[in-house]
Design an enzyme around this catalytic site. Structure first.
Site, PDB file in Angstrom:
ATOM      1  N   LEU A  99       0.821  -1.203   0.000  1.00  0.00           N
ATOM      2  CA  LEU A  99       0.000   0.000   0.000  1.00  0.00           C
ATOM      3  C   LEU A  99       0.861   1.261   0.000  1.00  0.00           C
ATOM      4  O   LEU A  99       2.043   1.214   0.350  1.00  0.00           O
ATOM      5  CB  LEU A  99      -0.928  -0.028   1.217  1.00  0.00           C
ATOM      6  CG  LEU A  99      -1.864  -1.254   1.248  1.00  0.00           C
ATOM      7  CD1 LEU A  99      -2.397  -1.488   2.650  1.00  0.00           C
ATOM      8  CD2 LEU A  99      -3.014  -1.058   0.266  1.00  0.00           C
ATOM      9  N   PRO A 100       0.276   2.410  -0.377  1.00  0.00           N
ATOM     10  CA  PRO A 100       1.088   3.612  -0.578  1.00  0.00           C
ATOM     11  C   PRO A 100       1.658   4.254   0.686  1.00  0.00           C
ATOM     12  O   PRO A 100       2.806   4.704   0.685  1.00  0.00           O
ATOM     13  CB  PRO A 100       0.118   4.576  -1.273  1.00  0.00           C
ATOM     14  CG  PRO A 100      -0.962   3.724  -1.834  1.00  0.00           C
ATOM     15  CD  PRO A 100      -1.090   2.577  -0.891  1.00  0.00           C
ATOM     16  N   THR A 131       6.110   0.596   2.031  1.00  0.00           N
ATOM     17  CA  THR A 131       7.201   1.399   2.582  1.00  0.00           C
ATOM     18  C   THR A 131       6.594   2.413   3.530  1.00  0.00           C
ATOM     19  O   THR A 131       6.005   3.413   3.112  1.00  0.00           O
ATOM     20  CB  THR A 131       7.966   2.111   1.456  1.00  0.00           C
ATOM     21  OG1 THR A 131       8.533   1.124   0.587  1.00  0.00           O
ATOM     22  CG2 THR A 131       9.099   2.957   2.026  1.00  0.00           C
ATOM     23  N   LYS A 218      14.410  -0.170   4.668  1.00  0.00           N
ATOM     24  CA  LYS A 218      13.861   0.343   3.410  1.00  0.00           C
ATOM     25  C   LYS A 218      13.932   1.867   3.347  1.00  0.00           C
ATOM     26  O   LYS A 218      14.271   2.448   2.304  1.00  0.00           O
ATOM     27  CB  LYS A 218      12.411  -0.120   3.272  1.00  0.00           C
ATOM     28  CG  LYS A 218      11.657   0.494   2.093  1.00  0.00           C
ATOM     29  CD  LYS A 218      12.260   0.135   0.752  1.00  0.00           C
ATOM     30  CE  LYS A 218      11.379   0.636  -0.375  1.00  0.00           C
ATOM     31  NZ  LYS A 218      11.953   0.385  -1.700  1.00  0.00           N
ATOM     32  N   LYS A 293       7.374  11.119  -0.136  1.00  0.00           N
ATOM     33  CA  LYS A 293       6.839  10.543   1.096  1.00  0.00           C
ATOM     34  C   LYS A 293       7.922   9.793   1.868  1.00  0.00           C
ATOM     35  O   LYS A 293       8.059   9.942   3.091  1.00  0.00           O
ATOM     36  CB  LYS A 293       5.678   9.612   0.751  1.00  0.00           C
ATOM     37  CG  LYS A 293       5.011   8.928   1.932  1.00  0.00           C
ATOM     38  CD  LYS A 293       5.497   7.500   2.149  1.00  0.00           C
ATOM     39  CE  LYS A 293       5.158   6.589   0.988  1.00  0.00           C
ATOM     40  NZ  LYS A 293       5.549   5.176   1.259  1.00  0.00           N
TER      41      LYS A 293
END
Length: 346
Positions: A99-100, A131, A218, A293
């Site tokens: 998911l974003p 992430t 990450k 982001k």
């Protein structure tokens, strides 16, 4: 956010064709697996390719996404399509989410009709490949660990459900080819059980330690990538201004000390490499808004631990400006064209 997600999901999925499940014999070229039925939530550029590779590996896959077109594609492939994350959990041994943002992940897990809608769960394992910030990963891991399992299976030694944070590196090309690298945080036992799944979608796995460490790895990886892409773009734009072609300068980089993934595998100059976003007007890659982001998460994490990170701050500003200028959906390598005004001259 939770209400919006629920409403959008119902409105979109009400237009979809009724769900179906086709029988599929389970096998895995990567070794035996404890899991036969896999739920997958999030069918974007990365998730759709990862889910497709699981189907190719022989897993029975149930999917959910708020995008009806993405759902229909998997329906046509024989996957089960479900209206809510909870319905995916009800038919799955393991559930993978891609998911974003952190808020999307929290909503899918703990929102109305989320994966954890009931404390008595069917899935023994949850894998979040999104992430997101390490703090959210750790909080969700704790919540999952306090849930119970509906039933034990055969010689199954799972006493409690578990969550792994397992973000990936490699981008859309690696997701398509099944060559992703997974950075995994959580228990070693859960990591070992999930390895056949990872190797159906990628070629490398790195165990990073306890809950949240995969997400931390990450964020650090993407921060280095953001900064290296800026550095390569800046150098290539300078080279062009000094009369050196981007192709020639790239050859210099890739045979000397400047060589990196941004120069030899994901070059930002149109025409230097085929099959990368810069060769197709920066479409179909890792969106600048997502890189912004990730850099924001890195900046926040640095502030929380009191670490001075000037390059992080500069990268944060550059990607913020890219997004504000209307390039948020373009691949992050568009920094070459839209921030440095680099020429489309290989």
């Amino acid at each position: 956010m939770a209400v919006m997600y629920k409403v959008r999901s119902l409105l979109n999925l009400s237009r979809c064709i009724c769900r179906r499940i086709l029988p599929r014999k389970f096998y895995s070229a990567q070794g035996s697996s404890q899991f036969e039925t896999v739920g997958f939530i999030g069918l974007g550029n990365m998730g759709s390719r990862m889910a497709n590779n699981l189907i190719k590996a022989g897993y029975q896959v149930a999917v959910h996404d708020i995008n009806c077109n993405a759902m229909k594609k998997f329906f046509d492939m024989g996957a089960a399509t479900k209206d809510t994350p909870f319905e995916v959990a009800e038919v799955s041994d393991v559930v993978i989410t891609m998911l974003p943002t952190s808020s999307h992940v929290r909503d899918v897990y703990t929102g109305p009709n989320g994966l954890l809608y009931r404390e008595n769960l069917r899935p023994r394992l949850f894998i979040d490949s999104s992430t997101i910030d390490p703090q959210t990963s750790r909080k969700l891991s704790t919540i999952v660990s306090h849930c119970t399992l509906k039933e034990q299976k055969g010689k199954d030694h799972w006493k409690k459900p578990a969550l792994l944070d397992a973000p990936v590196s490699g981008g859309v090309l690696a997701a398509e080819a099944g060559t992703l690298t997974f950075m995994v945080g959580g228990s070693k036992e859960a990591y070992a059980a999930a390895t056949p799944l990872f190797l159906s979608m990628g070629k490398n796995t790195v165990y990073c330690g306890g809950a949240g460490n995969g997400s931390a790895a990450k964020i650090c990886n993407n921060l280095a990538l953001a900064i290296s892409m800026i550095g390569i773009s800046e150098s290539l734009a300078l080279g062009q201004s000094l009369g050196i072609s981007a192709s020639t300068l790239t050859k210099v980089f890739n045979s000397s000390s400047a060589r990196c993934w941004s120069s030899d595998s994901y070059n930002p100059v149109p025409g230097v490499m085929e099959g990368v976003p810069s060769s197709r007007d920066y479409d179909g890659g890792f969106a600048s808004k997502l890189m912004a982001k990730d850099v924001n998460i890195a900046a926040t994490s640095a502030k929380e631990v009191g670490l001075r990170c000037p390059l992080t701050s500069q990268a944060q500003e550059i990607y913020r400006e890219l997004c504000e200028d209307g390039h948020e959906t373009k691949d992050f390598s568009c920094v070459f064209r839209h921030y440095y005004s680099g020429k489309n001259d290989a």
